[in-house]
Design a protein around this motif. Structure first.
Motif, PDB file in Angstrom:
ATOM      1  N   GLN A   1      -8.575   5.703  -5.082  1.00  0.00           N
ATOM      2  CA  GLN A   1      -8.472   3.973  -4.996  1.00  0.00           C
ATOM      3  C   GLN A   1      -9.459   3.394  -5.799  1.00  0.00           C
TER       4      GLN A   1
ATOM      5  N   ARG B   1     -10.620  -1.028  -2.989  1.00  0.00           N
ATOM      6  CA  ARG B   1      -9.682  -0.394  -2.134  1.00  0.00           C
ATOM      7  C   ARG B   1      -8.275  -1.171  -2.138  1.00  0.00           C
TER       8      ARG B   1
ATOM      9  N   TYR C   1       0.760  -0.924   0.081  1.00  0.00           N
ATOM     10  CA  TYR C   1       0.033   0.019  -0.011  1.00  0.00           C
ATOM     11  C   TYR C   1       0.929   1.295  -0.051  1.00  0.00           C
TER      12      TYR C   1
ATOM     13  N   GLN D   1      -4.321   1.299  -5.972  1.00  0.00           N
ATOM     14  CA  GLN D   1      -4.285   2.825  -5.957  1.00  0.00           C
ATOM     15  C   GLN D   1      -3.895   3.479  -7.159  1.00  0.00           C
TER      16      GLN D   1
END
Ligand SMILES: [Zn+2]
Length: 157
Positions: A43, A47, A3, A50
């Motif tokens: 996003q 989710r 992430y 990205q």
């Protein structure tokens, strides 16, 4: 897919490939410290993915975070950048080759007036097409030619 945290980390800039993008203070957006382009982080609906979207130009460029760097996210973008480079090379090479061949095979006598003209024309053809290509590339990728120019100037002085 690791992430990308917009709060704690910076990441390489996908436009200039030289600067780093980091969050701007008090703002939702991110900015590059080299080319000064501004980006928005998005996003996917689940989710898990990205995206980075360019926010300061009309360009629709988008990149996806791979864990290490930003990669072209639109299929159109991948397709266009591939064809743009092939088309660009041909655009510069073909006319230059034609005028150079003409200058070589139909070379005028060295002492006639304007004997320099075919060679000059070949060089001008190259420069002209190269400039056209550069301006297309710059408009499409918003590539920061000015920022590179400035840094060149700064490091040499
Ligand atoms: Zn940049």
């Amino acid at each position: 897919m690791s992430y990308f945290s917009s709060r704690s980390s910076s990441s390489p800039c996908p436009v200039c490939l030289r600067g780093a993008i980091a969050p701007m203070p008090m703002m939702e957006s991110l900015a590059c410290n080299f080319c000064s382009h501004i980006f928005l982080l998005e996003q996917s609906e689940d989710r898990r993915q990205q995206f980075l979207r360019m926010a300061d130009t009309i360009s629709t460029l988008r990149w996806a975070w791979t864990g290490k760097r930003w990669e072209n996210a639109n299929a159109v973008q991948v397709y266009t950048s591939r064809w743009l480079s092939i088309f660009g090379i041909l655009l510069v090479i073909i006319p230059t080759a034609i005028t150079s061949c003409a200058a070589y095979y139909f070379a005028p006598e060295p002492n006639v007036p304007l004997a320099w003209f075919p060679k000059f024309w070949a060089i001008a053809t190259f420069c002209g097409h190269f400039l056209v290509l550069m301006s297309i590339v710059r408009d499409y990728t918003a590539f920061p030619i000015r920022a590179y120019w400035r840094s060149l100037f700064r490091s040499s002085s």
